[in-house]
Design a protein around this motif. Sequence first.
Motif, PDB file in Angstrom:
ATOM      1  N   GLY A   3       0.795  -1.220   0.000  1.00  0.00           N
ATOM      2  CA  GLY A   3       0.000   0.000   0.000  1.00  0.00           C
ATOM      3  C   GLY A   3       0.825   1.267   0.000  1.00  0.00           C
ATOM      4  N   GLU A   6       0.621   3.512  -3.224  1.00  0.00           N
ATOM      5  CA  GLU A   6      -0.686   4.141  -3.343  1.00  0.00           C
ATOM      6  C   GLU A   6      -0.835   5.286  -2.343  1.00  0.00           C
ATOM      7  OE1 GLU A   6      -0.130   0.962  -3.235  1.00  0.00           O
ATOM      8  OE2 GLU A   6      -1.014   0.066  -5.031  1.00  0.00           O
ATOM      9  N   GLU A   7      -0.349   5.059  -1.129  1.00  0.00           N
ATOM     10  CA  GLU A   7      -0.430   6.111  -0.114  1.00  0.00           C
ATOM     11  C   GLU A   7       0.426   7.314  -0.506  1.00  0.00           C
ATOM     12  OE1 GLU A   7       0.658   4.396   3.582  1.00  0.00           O
ATOM     13  OE2 GLU A   7      -1.051   3.013   3.631  1.00  0.00           O
ATOM     14  N   ALA A  10      -1.404   9.202  -3.209  1.00  0.00           N
ATOM     15  CA  ALA A  10      -2.533   9.955  -2.665  1.00  0.00           C
ATOM     16  C   ALA A  10      -2.046  11.198  -1.933  1.00  0.00           C
ATOM     17  CB  ALA A  10      -3.348   9.076  -1.722  1.00  0.00           C
TER      18      ALA A  10
END
Length: 268
Positions: A3, A6-7, A10
Amino acid sequence: MSGAPEEAAAEAERARFEALVTEAATVSVDGWDFSWLDGRATEQRPSWGYARAMADRMGRARAALDIQTGGGEVLASVPKLPPLTVATESWPPNIARATALLHPLGAAVVADPDEPPLPFGDNAFDLVVSRHPVTTWWTEIARVLVPGGTYFSQQVGPASVFELVEYFLGPQPAEVRGARDPEQARAAAGAAGLDVVDLRAETLRTEFFDIGAVVYFLRKVIWMVPGFTVEEYRPRLAELHRLIETEGPFVAHTTRFLIEARKPDAGP
């Protein structure tokens, strides 16, 4: 660990959003110069070339009035101003800006609340112009024009940029979408005793390439989303930012119309 990318992405998107919004929320919106939007938004221009056509009429006038001049930018672009040139403006920052720009050119700026009556006597001007007036006071325009004088104006038409307006405010009622219809202007001019000699309308493509352009536009054109602030509309702005980043420019359509009306010559 999967993750983490993706973090990071973002977080980078949130940081870009905040940077764009903060910049657009703090830059000056005084005057009527939209050059800050260069490269960030585009607006198709009407085919009739208002500034050029207005300048041509100014070059043949003896006494001219520019109503709601903004920061005076359009009037200042005229190569040859009439011997008597006056501009009105209501917003204090624009009054100061227009005064600094126009006084050296020989044009006087009059602070006026944009409500009747105009602060001039009858039959004072042979040319009255206005680019994108908020309201057109037709009876006052007819009063200050000399017989045979001309009113020449480019105006915002119905439902202009309403894709953006309705994104923030939701669907607007028919009477709001239909306001500022060119035929309403024709009828109002006629009721004031003026003869409409030209009336043209166009729908033009507008694109916003980032959310900062949207924020700047709504801060500057304050009647689009009345009371607009970043904090009030932050969730919708964030949503629109994601939309632009993933799908490309936000497309809207401006509407413009050109109207030219003349006061009949005095009788024998």
